[in-house]
Every structure is written in structure tokens, then in C-alpha cells.
Design a protein around this motif. Structure first.
Motif, mmCIF file in Angstrom:
data_model
loop_
_atom_site.group_PDB
_atom_site.id
_atom_site.type_symbol
_atom_site.label_atom_id
_atom_site.label_comp_id
_atom_site.label_asym_id
_atom_site.label_seq_id
_atom_site.Cartn_x
_atom_site.Cartn_y
_atom_site.Cartn_z
ATOM 1 N N LEU A 211 -25.424 -9.649 -60.315
ATOM 2 C CA LEU A 211 -24.391 -10.058 -61.282
ATOM 3 C C LEU A 211 -24.743 -9.554 -62.683
ATOM 4 O O LEU A 211 -23.864 -9.116 -63.436
ATOM 5 C CB LEU A 211 -24.254 -11.583 -61.290
ATOM 6 C CG LEU A 211 -23.351 -12.181 -60.218
ATOM 7 C CD1 LEU A 211 -23.475 -13.698 -60.195
ATOM 8 C CD2 LEU A 211 -21.896 -11.792 -60.460
ATOM 9 N N TYR A 213 -26.466 -6.893 -63.380
ATOM 10 C CA TYR A 213 -26.225 -5.447 -63.436
ATOM 11 C C TYR A 213 -24.749 -5.156 -63.727
ATOM 12 O O TYR A 213 -24.423 -4.216 -64.462
ATOM 13 C CB TYR A 213 -26.637 -4.787 -62.113
ATOM 14 C CG TYR A 213 -26.302 -3.323 -62.080
ATOM 15 C CD1 TYR A 213 -27.077 -2.389 -62.760
ATOM 16 C CD2 TYR A 213 -25.166 -2.869 -61.402
ATOM 17 C CE1 TYR A 213 -26.742 -1.044 -62.764
ATOM 18 C CE2 TYR A 213 -24.830 -1.531 -61.402
ATOM 19 C CZ TYR A 213 -25.620 -0.621 -62.078
ATOM 20 O OH TYR A 213 -25.276 0.715 -62.089
ATOM 21 N N PHE A 214 -23.868 -5.960 -63.151
ATOM 22 C CA PHE A 214 -22.435 -5.710 -63.328
ATOM 23 C C PHE A 214 -21.853 -6.453 -64.534
ATOM 24 O O PHE A 214 -20.634 -6.599 -64.642
ATOM 25 C CB PHE A 214 -21.668 -6.096 -62.059
ATOM 26 C CG PHE A 214 -21.915 -5.156 -60.922
ATOM 27 C CD1 PHE A 214 -21.491 -3.841 -60.983
ATOM 28 C CD2 PHE A 214 -22.582 -5.572 -59.791
ATOM 29 C CE1 PHE A 214 -21.729 -2.963 -59.934
ATOM 30 C CE2 PHE A 214 -22.830 -4.705 -58.738
ATOM 31 C CZ PHE A 214 -22.408 -3.395 -58.808
ATOM 32 N N PHE A 215 -22.705 -6.949 -65.394
ATOM 33 C CA PHE A 215 -22.237 -7.611 -66.620
ATOM 34 C C PHE A 215 -22.132 -6.534 -67.702
ATOM 35 O O PHE A 215 -23.127 -5.920 -68.081
ATOM 36 C CB PHE A 215 -23.235 -8.705 -67.025
ATOM 37 C CG PHE A 215 -22.664 -9.730 -67.946
ATOM 38 C CD1 PHE A 215 -21.893 -10.778 -67.464
ATOM 39 C CD2 PHE A 215 -22.886 -9.657 -69.314
ATOM 40 C CE1 PHE A 215 -21.358 -11.727 -68.311
ATOM 41 C CE2 PHE A 215 -22.353 -10.604 -70.173
ATOM 42 C CZ PHE A 215 -21.593 -11.636 -69.665
ATOM 43 N N ARG B 205 -20.969 -2.116 -72.470
ATOM 44 C CA ARG B 205 -22.186 -1.305 -72.319
ATOM 45 C C ARG B 205 -21.873 0.048 -71.695
ATOM 46 O O ARG B 205 -20.814 0.246 -71.077
ATOM 47 C CB ARG B 205 -23.212 -2.055 -71.470
ATOM 48 C CG ARG B 205 -22.917 -2.061 -69.993
ATOM 49 C CD ARG B 205 -24.164 -2.413 -69.202
ATOM 50 N NE ARG B 205 -23.869 -2.673 -67.795
ATOM 51 C CZ ARG B 205 -23.749 -1.725 -66.870
ATOM 52 N NH1 ARG B 205 -23.847 -0.449 -67.199
ATOM 53 N NH2 ARG B 205 -23.493 -2.037 -65.613
ATOM 54 N N GLU B 371 -17.804 -2.765 -58.955
ATOM 55 C CA GLU B 371 -17.148 -3.246 -60.174
ATOM 56 C C GLU B 371 -17.039 -2.153 -61.242
ATOM 57 O O GLU B 371 -16.109 -2.155 -62.047
ATOM 58 C CB GLU B 371 -17.949 -4.437 -60.706
ATOM 59 C CG GLU B 371 -17.372 -5.135 -61.913
ATOM 60 C CD GLU B 371 -16.227 -6.052 -61.580
ATOM 61 O OE1 GLU B 371 -15.984 -6.284 -60.392
ATOM 62 O OE2 GLU B 371 -15.557 -6.512 -62.526
ATOM 63 N N GLU B 372 -17.968 -1.222 -61.225
ATOM 64 C CA GLU B 372 -17.932 -0.137 -62.228
ATOM 65 C C GLU B 372 -16.659 0.685 -62.095
ATOM 66 O O GLU B 372 -16.167 1.229 -63.091
ATOM 67 C CB GLU B 372 -19.155 0.770 -62.058
ATOM 68 C CG GLU B 372 -20.444 0.102 -62.506
ATOM 69 C CD GLU B 372 -21.662 0.995 -62.331
ATOM 70 O OE1 GLU B 372 -22.671 0.734 -62.996
ATOM 71 O OE2 GLU B 372 -21.606 1.935 -61.512
ATOM 72 N N ASP B 394 -15.944 -10.569 -67.274
ATOM 73 C CA ASP B 394 -17.335 -10.935 -67.587
ATOM 74 C C ASP B 394 -17.478 -12.448 -67.779
ATOM 75 O O ASP B 394 -18.525 -13.016 -67.457
ATOM 76 C CB ASP B 394 -17.807 -10.193 -68.839
ATOM 77 C CG ASP B 394 -18.331 -8.806 -68.487
ATOM 78 O OD1 ASP B 394 -18.359 -8.480 -67.284
ATOM 79 O OD2 ASP B 394 -18.703 -8.053 -69.412
ATOM 80 N N LYS B 397 -17.937 -13.763 -64.434
ATOM 81 C CA LYS B 397 -19.318 -13.554 -63.942
ATOM 82 C C LYS B 397 -20.271 -14.560 -64.577
ATOM 83 O O LYS B 397 -21.202 -15.043 -63.919
ATOM 84 C CB LYS B 397 -19.770 -12.130 -64.247
ATOM 85 C CG LYS B 397 -19.122 -11.098 -63.371
ATOM 86 C CD LYS B 397 -19.424 -9.709 -63.859
ATOM 87 C CE LYS B 397 -18.264 -8.790 -63.550
ATOM 88 N NZ LYS B 397 -18.219 -7.619 -64.408
ATOM 89 N N MET B 401 -22.633 -17.173 -62.597
ATOM 90 C CA MET B 401 -24.097 -17.283 -62.757
ATOM 91 C C MET B 401 -24.501 -18.722 -63.069
ATOM 92 O O MET B 401 -25.464 -19.243 -62.494
ATOM 93 C CB MET B 401 -24.571 -16.330 -63.860
ATOM 94 C CG MET B 401 -24.659 -14.890 -63.381
ATOM 95 S SD MET B 401 -25.518 -13.797 -64.515
ATOM 96 C CE MET B 401 -24.189 -13.258 -65.556
#
Lengths: 270, 438
Positions: A211, A213-215, B205, B371-372, B394, B397, B401
Motif C-alpha cells: 500500500l 508503494y502505491f501511495f 510522486r 494502480e500506477e 490516496d 489507501k 492502512m
């Protein structure tokens, strides 16, 4: 056409004819339509070898197989779309007369008028053939993309988000009775305490690092960057395992074709 | 014992007796005669035993009572919840005679009466089945049912169910938490879009593979070769195809700027239409509508490997300098990527299918992982709408988490140390993140 090409073509034609005759001779004792059956098997073997010849380089035999495959499949899908979608599903709900014309049972229903919506959208899609009114074709496209996004939002939210989260609620300590008990009963059995705990730790750390990494809203530096690198390592290990697994599946496809060549065509294996 | 066998044995004995009596006249009994008599006796005994052994079975077969199977019990009809009132479920406990070794039950038949009318047969079902979904009901009628056990032409019916009127329920309150989570994520997306439009600087990013897009298009321009764009093999109802076409919009604009050629074979007619519209719009934005041609996008076939064969042919004949593989791929992923690799093209791939990602990673220069692929279009375009969507995801996500950490702690403490408070938290989280509706 060059002489060498003609020579190769002639050799292939002769080999095809010999194969056909021998196969027909072999099938004559068991098959009624042995000439046609022998031709189909020989032709299928020829197409298989033509496609495999691409491994050497592009050549006329591959081109022939490619164009035949594309042409036949495109026509097949068009017919399938017409007969299974329009004739089987749409027409019986819209018109009794047309249903009779196509020998399909008429399916009257209270809400059949809804089926005029795809008819209208389909006609609007065809408007792009008109230079003047081509812009209308964008409306059904927008409808398709919009409904797809909306429907998939709920579906993916359930399957890829909510269910994944609840599946990760795993205990990191299993059958825990203290550190001393853990080390005194340490073993590497598949259903042992250590292996089960390790499995849950891998799930938890793997999901969290994946997760991270994909943030995309934070630069991957410091602790966040380290977790991200762990995440991509876990992904790569997973991909490696998946690669081997899938390649084995593909090998079975190759075995299938080779079985056809050596069993059905050449009859070398029983 | 069957008469034919009796006669046959009697005949044999008679012959033997004749032989014995014939030989006895000489008063010299040959040594073989007692053996023959013994053999005959053995035959008689064996026939007798076999006949006796068969008799009970035969008798049993003839003496079977004319049994009828028991009917199904506990027949219950329930309204299927959260639908438009057009389905009811009938369940029952199968007949006690419904056992594979008995073969007494041939199946079940379901009967329905609407508004007190006659019972009509709905369906015939195989043995062992204990449920039927009646999807031909309406909310304005009252129904009763019964189920019958079939045995040959005979049927034994169950008791009639209570009356039921299907209801139309608009809202499924079991999925309330799903709705709340959807609102939070959607709200975040809308809020970030609003902030992006207001001019806020939203950070995203760096995504490794996407920086290579400009370079790859530039390379094709310098080499004078076309760019091949493959949007996967699924239709416009797949989000990966949509993501691929969104990136196509950005790529096509740059292609128009650089005056490079693009070649896009597709396997779905709707994708062809959408791709043409996308490229056309990009060429218009780039100020070069005259350079656009419908021939840039061509339909090949819906057939998976027919499409692959054609694309492979295009690759080796036209030798594109750059290949984009962005969308949903299946078994063709490695074939396409390996062929592209063999002609020396720069390959940028992306898919959300985990089984195909290893092949792209192995054979392509840059791969957008999962996801990219969806973040790529926002990253490339920098448009407020797409950036806001990315930031909103995000937030999702982040929620995931936090929930996972909380859930892990609660479950661990509850199971390892049996603390009620943490068990309560674990139960609460399981309820929130449950998607199982009644």
C-alpha cells in the motif's frame, strides 16, 4: 515470385498431398468421410506448423495462417454478435413479427420497452459514419464509459477494497502462551505455531508495504521509502512465483499442440 | 429350482443310472462309476445350493411392498430481500427416501398457486436439490407453493406453504457501511478536485515508467518509425481499457506535436470508436486536425489469438520504434511483449492483471504496475480532475492502512490475551468492513 520460393511452395504442396493421401488411407477403415476428415487433420497440422514457423522469422506461410485466422474469426464474431445478441436477445423482446421471421420464440414483457435504449444507442453509434452528425456518436460512448465507471466503483470497492481490508485482520500471535513456551515448542511444521505466525506476518507486512508503494501523495524517502522498497521486493517475489506458475500452464498448451501433431496427425504416439 | 434345470439334472442322472444299471448286469462295477455318481451328486448339490441362494433374492424382488417415497418436509417460502419484488425462494428438507443408494426418488416438482387459483407446475428438479428460486412473481399477487416428491409416475406432495406477497425493498441497509466508505472516498475526490481547480499545488510522486514516455515518442520521431499502441483485448466496460485510452489521449497529443505516426490495431469495435475519438480530440488540441486519419486505428478481430497473430505480424513488418501495451491483457501478454522485444522497440507496458505483470516486467523496458496505470493519466496530464481523483484514492489507501493496523492489533490482543475490549473492537471492524448482505 522467386524460383526458390516456387520450389519451397511446390515441396510443401507435395508434402501436403502425400500427408493427405496417407492419412485418408489410415482413416478409411474407421471413418465414413475419411477423405474430408483426413484433409481437415492435415490442414490443421499445416496451419499449426505455419504459425510455429514464426519462431524462425516472418514468412508467407505464417502470413497465410494469420490472415486466414483473422478473417475467419472476425466473420465468426460478427455472425455470433448478430445471431446471439440481436436475434436471440433483442428481437424477441421488441417485435413479434420479426421473432416469427427469425424463428425465435416471442418474449413479451412489461418492461421490454427498456430494450429500445440499446437500439437507440446503437443507432447513435452508427452516426459517426456521417461527417455532419458524427459528433452524436460520442453520446453513447459517454454513456458506456460513465455506466462502466459507476457500476465498477461499487464492485471494486467491495471486492478489491473492503474485502481485502477485512482479510488482513490477522493475529500476529497465534496460540500464544508466552515467549518461553514459543521457543520450547518451536518447530517448522506447516500447521505449527511458528509457520502460521510467519504467514500472518508476511500478509500484514506485505499488504502494508505494498500500500505504501502505491501511495502517490508522499515522496518515497526515509522510513516511507524503505517500506516502499520492501513493498516492491514483495511484489517482485510474487511476480516471480506467478511467472513460473503461468509458464507451466503455457507449456501444457504447447504439449497439447505437439500431442495433436504426433498423435492425431502423424500417429506416432498412441 | 427352475423346472428346466431339474429336468436337465434328472436327465443327466438318468443317463448315469442307465450306465450304472447297464454295467451292473456284468456284476463288475468299474472303478469309475462311483466317481461318476459322486460327480453327479456334486453337480446336483451345487445346482441346489445355487438355486436356494437365488430364491430369497427372487422372492424379495417379487414381495417388495408398493412403497411410496416420503414427501419433502419443512417447505418454507421467503421473499428475496432488496429486489424489485420479483423473486421468492422456496426451500425444503429433502425426502428421507432421497438417498442415492435407494433410487426411490426421481426428483421434485414445484407447484405454485397465484391469488388462490389452481396450482400449476413450475419446474421439475433433480434429487438432492432443496431450493428453488421463483423469479416470475410480482408484488401485486399472493402466492402459495407446495413441493412434491416424484417416484416414477407417482408424486407425493408436501404441505402447502403459508401465503407470501413479494415486496419491493429499495434500500439494503446491510450495506450501510459500504455506502459510508464510498461517500468518504468520493467526497475526498470531489474535495481534492475542488482544491486543484482553486489552484492548490497537489503533489504527486514521480512514477518511473512515465518519465520515459516523452523519450520513447522522441525516439520514434528520430528513427522515422511508427508508434504502436495496444489497448488490451477487453471492451470499453473494463476500467483498464479506459485507463489505457486516457493515456492514449496524452500520448496522441505529443505524437501530433512531433508529427510522428501512430498505429493502433484493436480487438473491439467500441474501443476502435473511442480510440478514434480520443486521437482526433488530441490532434485538435495540438492544433493539427488535418493530420488526423481514421486509418490510425483499425479493427482486427475479437478473437484473442487472431488479434495477437495480426499484431505480431504488424510488429515484425512495420518495426515500430515504440510500443505501448496499456490495458487489460491475458495469455497474449508475453507473446506481444517478446515479439516487441525481438524487434528492438522501446516498450512501455501497464496492466492491473497480476498474472500478466511478470511477463511485462520480464520483457518490457518500463512497466506500470496495477494502480500506477490508473495514476499515469493524472501524472501525465496534471489536470485538476484527474489529480483530485488520484489524491482521493490516496485517502482511501490511508483509510485502508489505518483500518488494517487497528484490526491487526485488535485481533492479536483479543486472541492472544483474550481481552474483551479488543474483541469488541475486532467485532466492530469486522462489521464495518463486511460486504455480506442478507
Amino acid at each position: 515470385m522467386k524460383r526458390s520460393s516456387l520450389l519451397v511452395l511446390a515441396v510443401v504442396v507435395i508434402l501436403f498431398a502425400i500427408s493427405w493421401i496417407l492419412k485418408a488411407n489410415q482413416l478409411s477403415a474407421t471413418e465414413e468421410n475419411y477423405i474430408l476428415e483426413a484433409f481437415l487433420i492435415t490442414f490443421a497440422a499445416f496451419l499449426t506448423l505455419s504459425v510455429l514457423s514464426f519462431l524462425y522469422k516472418d514468412n508467407p506461410f505464417y502470413k497465410f495462417a494469420e490472415h486466414l485466422f483473422v478473417g475467419v474469426s472476425a466473420a465468426f464474431w460478427m455472425c455470433l454478435g448478430f445471431w446471439s445478441t440481436l436475434v436471440k436477445n433483442l428481437i424477441p423482446r421488441l417485435s413479434e413479427g420479426l421473432s416469427e421471421f427469425f424463428n425465435e420464440p416471442y418474449m413479451p414483457g412489461d418492461y421490454n420497452f427498456f430494450f429500445w435504449i440499446p437500439v437507440i444507442l446503437g443507432i447513435l453509434l452508427l452516426m459517426r459514419l456521417s461527417k455532419e452528425h458524427g459528433w452524436i456518436a460520442r453520446w453513447p460512448l459517454a454513456f458506456i464509459v460513465g455506466t462502466t465507471a459507476g457500476l465498477n466503483f461499487v464492485r471494486y470497492l467491495r471486492s478489491d477494497f473492503i474485502e481485502q481490508i477485512s482479510a488482513t485482520f490477522v493475529p500476529l500471535l497465534i496460540e500464544w502462551q508466552g515467549v518461553g513456551h514459543f521457543f520450547s515448542n518451536f518447530n517448522l511444521a506447516i500447521d505449527g505455531q511458528f509457520v502460521m505466525m510467519l504467514s500472518n506476518w508476511v500478509i500484514f507486512v506485505g499488504v502494508m508495504c505494498g500500500l505504501i508503494y502505491f501511495f502517490f501523495s508522499k515522496e518515497h524517502t526515509g522510513v516511507f521509502g524503505t517500506a516502499s522498497r520492501v513493498g516492491i521486493w514483495i511484489l517482485m517475489i510474487t511476480f516471480g512465483a506467478s511467472f513460473g506458475y503461468t509458464v507451466m500452464g503455457r507449456i501444457s498448451l504447447l504439449v497439447g499442440r505437439l500431442t495433436f501433431l504426433f498423435k492425431d496427425w502423424l500417429g506416432l504416439i498412441s | 429350482m427352475p423346472p428346466a434345470i431339474v429336468n436337465f439334472i434328472a436327465g443327466q442322472v438318468g443317463v448315469q443310472q442307465l450306465v450304472v444299471s447297464g454295467t451292473s448286469t456284468t456284476a463288475q462295477t468299474p472303478p469309475s462309476h462311483p466317481r461318476a455318481a459322486f460327480l453327479v451328486l456334486l453337480i446336483i448339490i451345487s445346482f441346489t445350493i445355487s438355486a436356494i441362494a437365488q430364491e430369497p433374492a427372487d422372492t424379495a424382488a417379487f414381495d417388495l411392498p408398493d412403497e411410496r417415497p416420503a414427501p419433502p418436509t419443512s417447505v418454507v417460502v421467503t421473499d428475496f430481500k432488496y429486489d424489485a419484488g420479483n423473486r421468492v425462494d422456496i426451500t425444503w428438507v429433502p425426502s428421507i427416501d432421497d438417498q442415492p443408494e435407494l433410487t426411490l426418488v426421481d426428483g421434485y416438482t414445484v407447484y405454485r398457486s397465484a391469488n388462490g387459483g389452481d396450482y400449476k407446475l413450475l419446474d421439475s428438479l433433480l434429487p438432492g436439490i432443496s431450493m428453488y428460486e421463483d423469479e416470475e412473481v410480482t408484488p401485486d399477487s399472493v402466492y402459495t407453493y407446495y413441493v412434491a416428491t416424484m417416484s416414477g409416475k407417482d408424486t407425493v406432495q408436501s404441505v402447502v406453504t403459508q401465503e407470501i406477497r413479494p415486496e419491493w425493498e429499495l434500500v439494503n441497509f446491510d450495506l450501510a457501511w459500504l455506502f459510508v466508505i464510498a461517500v468518504i472516498i468520493s467526497g475526498s475526490i470531489v474535495w481534492f478536485i475542488w482544491r486543484a481547480r482553486a489552484g492548490a499545488d497537489l503533489f504527486v510522486r514521480k512514477i518511473a515508467g512515465l518519465d520515459a514516455v516523452d523519450e520513447a515518442i522522441g525516439r520514434a520521431t528520430e528513427m522515422g518509425r511508427p508508434i504502436l499502441f495496444i489497448p488490451g483485448i477487453l471492451d470499453m466496460d473494463d476500467v483498464q481499457t479506459i485507463a489505457g485510452l486516457t493515456i492514449l489521449g496524452r500520448v496522441a497529443k505529443q505524437i501530433a506535436d512531433y508529427d510522428t505516426r501512430i498505429r493502433m490495431p484493436v480487438s473491439r469495435s467500441l474501443v476502435m470508436t473511442a480510440a478514434r475519438e480520443t486521437i482526433k480530440a488530441s490532434y485538435q488540441v495540438a492544433g493539427r486536425p488535418d493530420a488526423y486519419s481514421d486509418d490510425m486505428v483499425s479493427y482486427v478481430t475479437d478473437e484473442q489469438f487472431g488479434y495477437v497473430a495480426a499484431v505480431d505480424g504488424i510488429m515484425v513488418r512495420e518495426k515500430p520504434a515504440t510500443i505501448f501495451l496499456l490495458g487489460a491483457f491475458f495469455a497474449e501478454s508475453l507473446i506481444l511483449a517478446e515479439t516487441g522485444n525481438s524487434i528492438g522497440a522501446i516498450q512501455i507496458a501497464g496492466t492491473a492483471r497480476p498474472a500478466q505483470l511478470p511477463f511485462f516486467i520480464a520483457a518490457c523496458d518500463f512497466t506500470l504496475i496495477g494502480e500506477e496505470l490508473f495514476a499515469a493519466s493524472a501524472y501525465l496530464s496534471g489536470e485538476p480532475k484527474q489529480l483530485g481523483s488520484l489524491k482521493g484514492q490516496d485517502v482511501g489507501k490511508g483509510i485502508a492502512m489505518l483500518a488494517i493496523i487497528l484490526g491487526m492489533v485488535a485481533v492479536t490482543m483479543a486472541t492472544a490475551f483474550e481481552i474483551d475490549f479488543f474483541q469488541m473492537i475486532a467485532d466492530g471492524l469486522n462489521q464495518v468492513f463486511s460486504t455480506k448482505a442478507e
